[in-house]
Design a protein around this motif. Structure first.
Motif, mmCIF file in Angstrom:
data_model
loop_
_atom_site.group_PDB
_atom_site.id
_atom_site.type_symbol
_atom_site.label_atom_id
_atom_site.label_comp_id
_atom_site.label_asym_id
_atom_site.label_seq_id
_atom_site.Cartn_x
_atom_site.Cartn_y
_atom_site.Cartn_z
ATOM 1 N N LEU A 209 16.930 -52.675 -23.498
ATOM 2 C CA LEU A 209 16.521 -52.296 -22.147
ATOM 3 C C LEU A 209 17.391 -51.183 -21.577
ATOM 4 C CD1 LEU A 209 15.609 -55.793 -20.680
ATOM 5 C CD2 LEU A 209 14.033 -53.966 -21.373
ATOM 6 N N ARG A 210 18.650 -51.151 -21.958
ATOM 7 C CA ARG A 210 19.498 -50.036 -21.529
ATOM 8 C C ARG A 210 18.941 -48.722 -22.070
ATOM 9 N NH1 ARG A 210 25.549 -50.921 -23.017
ATOM 10 N NH2 ARG A 210 25.760 -49.071 -21.672
ATOM 11 N N SER A 211 18.468 -48.734 -23.295
ATOM 12 C CA SER A 211 17.859 -47.546 -23.883
ATOM 13 C C SER A 211 16.504 -47.248 -23.248
ATOM 14 C CB SER A 211 17.695 -47.752 -25.394
ATOM 15 O OG SER A 211 16.998 -46.684 -25.979
ATOM 16 N N ALA B 254 4.025 -60.278 -20.940
ATOM 17 C CA ALA B 254 4.338 -61.214 -22.025
ATOM 18 C C ALA B 254 5.542 -60.846 -22.880
ATOM 19 C CB ALA B 254 3.119 -61.373 -22.943
ATOM 20 N N MET B 255 6.132 -59.670 -22.707
ATOM 21 C CA MET B 255 7.069 -59.173 -23.710
ATOM 22 C C MET B 255 8.477 -59.768 -23.636
ATOM 23 S SD MET B 255 5.903 -55.176 -24.182
ATOM 24 C CE MET B 255 7.153 -54.858 -25.426
ATOM 25 N N ILE B 256 9.226 -59.561 -24.733
ATOM 26 C CA ILE B 256 10.584 -60.061 -24.941
ATOM 27 C C ILE B 256 11.475 -58.867 -25.288
ATOM 28 C CG2 ILE B 256 12.014 -61.426 -26.543
ATOM 29 C CD1 ILE B 256 9.428 -63.193 -26.921
ATOM 30 N N SER B 257 12.720 -58.867 -24.807
ATOM 31 C CA SER B 257 13.650 -57.804 -25.168
ATOM 32 C C SER B 257 15.074 -58.328 -25.013
ATOM 33 C CB SER B 257 13.419 -56.564 -24.284
ATOM 34 O OG SER B 257 14.143 -55.443 -24.771
ATOM 35 N N ASN B 258 16.048 -57.409 -25.074
ATOM 36 C CA ASN B 258 17.442 -57.793 -24.819
ATOM 37 C C ASN B 258 18.164 -56.657 -24.115
ATOM 38 O OD1 ASN B 258 18.098 -55.906 -26.788
ATOM 39 N ND2 ASN B 258 19.322 -57.309 -28.037
ATOM 40 N N LEU B 259 19.417 -56.879 -23.807
ATOM 41 C CA LEU B 259 20.171 -55.935 -22.980
ATOM 42 C C LEU B 259 20.268 -54.552 -23.611
ATOM 43 C CD1 LEU B 259 21.898 -55.995 -20.304
ATOM 44 C CD2 LEU B 259 23.886 -56.138 -21.809
ATOM 45 N N SER B 260 20.635 -54.484 -24.882
ATOM 46 C CA SER B 260 20.833 -53.172 -25.510
ATOM 47 C C SER B 260 19.545 -52.369 -25.537
ATOM 48 C CB SER B 260 21.402 -53.337 -26.920
ATOM 49 O OG SER B 260 20.498 -54.032 -27.755
ATOM 50 N N SER C 137 25.576 -64.499 -23.037
ATOM 51 C CA SER C 137 26.236 -63.420 -23.773
ATOM 52 C C SER C 137 25.291 -62.233 -23.851
ATOM 53 C CB SER C 137 26.643 -63.879 -25.176
ATOM 54 O OG SER C 137 25.500 -64.187 -25.949
ATOM 55 N N PRO C 138 25.831 -61.019 -23.972
ATOM 56 C CA PRO C 138 25.002 -59.816 -23.908
ATOM 57 C C PRO C 138 23.955 -59.698 -25.002
ATOM 58 C CG PRO C 138 27.284 -59.281 -23.459
ATOM 59 C CD PRO C 138 27.269 -60.705 -23.928
ATOM 60 N N GLY C 139 24.116 -60.421 -26.123
ATOM 61 C CA GLY C 139 23.170 -60.284 -27.225
ATOM 62 C C GLY C 139 21.935 -61.153 -27.134
ATOM 63 N N LEU C 140 21.818 -61.962 -26.101
ATOM 64 C CA LEU C 140 20.686 -62.888 -26.005
ATOM 65 C C LEU C 140 19.385 -62.163 -25.662
ATOM 66 C CD1 LEU C 140 22.335 -65.820 -24.009
ATOM 67 C CD2 LEU C 140 21.944 -65.669 -26.483
ATOM 68 N N GLU D 257 3.700 -48.272 -31.827
ATOM 69 C CA GLU D 257 3.632 -46.937 -31.228
ATOM 70 C C GLU D 257 4.543 -46.747 -30.023
ATOM 71 O OE1 GLU D 257 2.110 -44.553 -32.698
ATOM 72 O OE2 GLU D 257 1.136 -45.813 -34.209
ATOM 73 N N VAL D 258 4.991 -47.831 -29.412
ATOM 74 C CA VAL D 258 5.882 -47.713 -28.261
ATOM 75 C C VAL D 258 7.264 -48.265 -28.604
ATOM 76 C CG1 VAL D 258 6.250 -48.249 -25.829
ATOM 77 C CG2 VAL D 258 3.915 -47.883 -26.685
ATOM 78 N N VAL D 259 7.332 -49.523 -28.995
ATOM 79 C CA VAL D 259 8.624 -50.158 -29.259
ATOM 80 C C VAL D 259 9.354 -49.470 -30.410
ATOM 81 C CG1 VAL D 259 9.740 -52.300 -30.007
ATOM 82 C CG2 VAL D 259 7.891 -52.378 -28.319
ATOM 83 N N ALA D 260 8.704 -49.371 -31.560
ATOM 84 C CA ALA D 260 9.352 -48.737 -32.712
ATOM 85 C C ALA D 260 9.594 -47.257 -32.463
ATOM 86 C CB ALA D 260 8.500 -48.946 -33.970
ATOM 87 N N ALA D 261 8.637 -46.597 -31.826
ATOM 88 C CA ALA D 261 8.800 -45.157 -31.548
ATOM 89 C C ALA D 261 9.990 -44.896 -30.636
ATOM 90 C CB ALA D 261 7.525 -44.612 -30.918
ATOM 91 N N ALA D 262 10.300 -45.850 -29.781
ATOM 92 C CA ALA D 262 11.443 -45.708 -28.872
ATOM 93 C C ALA D 262 12.757 -46.148 -29.518
ATOM 94 C CB ALA D 262 11.198 -46.517 -27.599
ATOM 95 N N GLY D 263 12.698 -46.614 -30.762
ATOM 96 C CA GLY D 263 13.913 -47.023 -31.465
ATOM 97 C C GLY D 263 14.462 -48.357 -31.011
ATOM 98 N N LEU D 264 13.603 -49.206 -30.444
ATOM 99 C CA LEU D 264 14.049 -50.506 -29.955
ATOM 100 C C LEU D 264 13.993 -51.528 -31.089
ATOM 101 C CD1 LEU D 264 12.175 -50.520 -26.522
ATOM 102 C CD2 LEU D 264 14.400 -49.530 -27.101
ATOM 103 N N LYS D 265 15.070 -52.232 -31.310
ATOM 104 C CA LYS D 265 15.189 -53.125 -32.465
ATOM 105 C C LYS D 265 14.999 -54.595 -32.106
ATOM 106 C CE LYS D 265 16.362 -49.610 -35.058
ATOM 107 N NZ LYS D 265 15.381 -49.039 -36.016
#
Length: 423
Positions: A313-315, A305-311, A123-126, A254-262
């Motif tokens: 990474l689209r951003s 090493a990092m982890i993310s999700n679809l939404s 599913s897209p939220g994984l 400084e990167v993840v939060a600054a880019a608005g990634l949740k």
């Protein structure tokens, strides 16, 4: 990019650029290897004379057209068919795809299963492990420090880290551009054996560098392109030394939060927030497929090493390709690429494959591809829960090619297949 190699004793882990991201992942003349190399992409890449790599801009292989089809139900059906075909041929358990462009609509689909034992659907939220896409975050952190005047791209790595072979001559620019000549630690047989014998063990950056530094350098600084995870471990240490902070803390803020990634995280160890798919790999000592979901990615650290999700990474696809966290001049330096493979070039922690800008990732159990096409402002993200190659090609590349053949036939994402030696 990435490169995979197996020997009778051990499999060499592949982290991503799969040039094969351009290849979290590394590759043998075709895999941009990320973590795993057995690479040696050296033979496949073109040597560039002693001109600083980033001063040699290489235009996109073909002009970027504004043309991009409306993502109508008919186009969606065509994409569905192409994706399912790749899944079947490459035996991919599950895949998530997002494709969009302003004014053209959005295509978001998930196929297959996230867990082969329970049948839980993708599913897209994984969340997912993104392998060498981590490099785009680490290099962004470095370039932010360049913008702040705290480091210089042409500083030698020896200014920040002691004991690096040719450390007085290899620059931060050459590390970010994969032109250092340093041996890729993840291509070392002893590393491969140690990791696969105990995939849950943690590695320190210093341990990873030791696997690299016992090998002679491959070439003089800036003489060639060669995808090496060693380069990113060193850049991670630079960020830590200059900021006085742990790399994971700095990037998360400084990167993840600054880019608005949740939903993006640089983990400390093997933690993997739910929900996530189970990941399957054949990178094992026996060559048999195993569940690698909880393997410790510390061995990839700043390289994978990092982890993310679809939404997220689209951003991130647009953020990293357009440089919204950097000064324009710094982003311009990042995007100056040198030839590395037919139709592809590598800049500073980023590639350009037939006009698509971004990175891929591969590490045991997972692959990803996050790219952006500037003309139509199109974004493509592909996430899957296996890193097992199909006929020498990374499945993320197969999906990227199948999708772009339909929507951007003038800009087909394709990388040469990479051979895998004996299972």
């Amino acid at each position: 990019m990435r490169t995979r190699r197996r020997s009778a004793a051990a499999a060499v882990v592949a982290l991503g650029l799969a040039v094969s991201p351009v290849g979290a992942g590394a590759g043998a003349a075709y895999a941009w290897g990320a973590a795993a190399p057995e690479r040696q992409a050296v033979s496949a890449v073109s040597a560039v004379s002693a001109v600083p790599a980033v001063t040699v801009p290489v235009p996109a292989p073909t002009p970027v057209s504004e043309e991009f089809p409306r993502l109508t139900p008919a186009v969606a059906r065509e994409l569905d068919t192409a994706i399912r075909k790749v899944m079947t041929e490459a035996k991919v358990p599950g895949v998530i795809v997002a494709l969009s462009a302003p004014g053209k609509g959005t295509y978001v689909r998930s196929f297959g299963v996230a867990d082969k034992s329970t049948g839980m659907p993708m599913s897209p939220g994984l969340k997912t492990r993104i392998g060498s896409e981590t490099k785009t975050f680490t290099v962004t952190a470095l370039l932010q420090l360049v913008d702040e005047g705290r480091v210089g791209l042409d500083d030698p790595i020896g200014k920040y880290v002691d004991g690096v072979p040719n450390g007085d001559r290899i620059t931060l620019r050459e590390l970010a551009g994969m032109r250092s000549g340093l041996f890729n630690y993840s291509a070392d047989e002893d590393f491969g054996t140690a990791f696969l014998a105990d995939p849950g063990r943690p590695f320190t950056p210093q341990q990873l560098l030791a696997y690299s530094f016992k090998h002679p350098v491959l070439f003089e600084p800036n003489a060639k392109f060669d995808y090496s995870n060693t380069n990113l471990i060193l850049l991670g240490l630079v960020v830590e030394k200059v900021t006085g902070q742990r790399l994971d803390d700095y990037i998360n803020r400084e990167v993840v939060a600054a880019a608005g990634l949740k939903h993006t995280l640089f983990p400390v160890g093997a933690e993997f927030p739910s929900p996530h798919a189970q990941g399957y790999t054949d990178q094992t000592l026996s060559g048999k497929t195993a569940n690698a979901t909880d393997w410790n990615p510390s061995w990839g650290w700043a390289a994978g090493a990092m982890i993310s999700n679809l939404s997220d990474l689209r951003s991130w696809a647009k953020t990293v390709a357009t440089g919204t966290l950097l000064k324009p001049a710094t982003q311009a330096e990042r995007l100056k690429v040198v030839p590395s493979l037919p139709g592809a070039g590598y800049g500073l922690g980023i590639f350009n494959v037939q006009g698509w800008i971004g990175h891929n990732g591969s590490l045991p159990g997972y692959q990803s591809l996050t790219v952006y096409l500037p003309g139509p402002q199109a974004t493509l993200v592909v996430l899957l829960n296996t890193d097992t190659d199909y006929r020498g090609s990374a499945p993320s590349t197969l999906f990227g090619r199948a999708i772009t053949e339909i929507v951007t036939p003038g800009h087909v994402f394709t990388l040469p297949a990479q051979p895998v030696t004996g299972h």
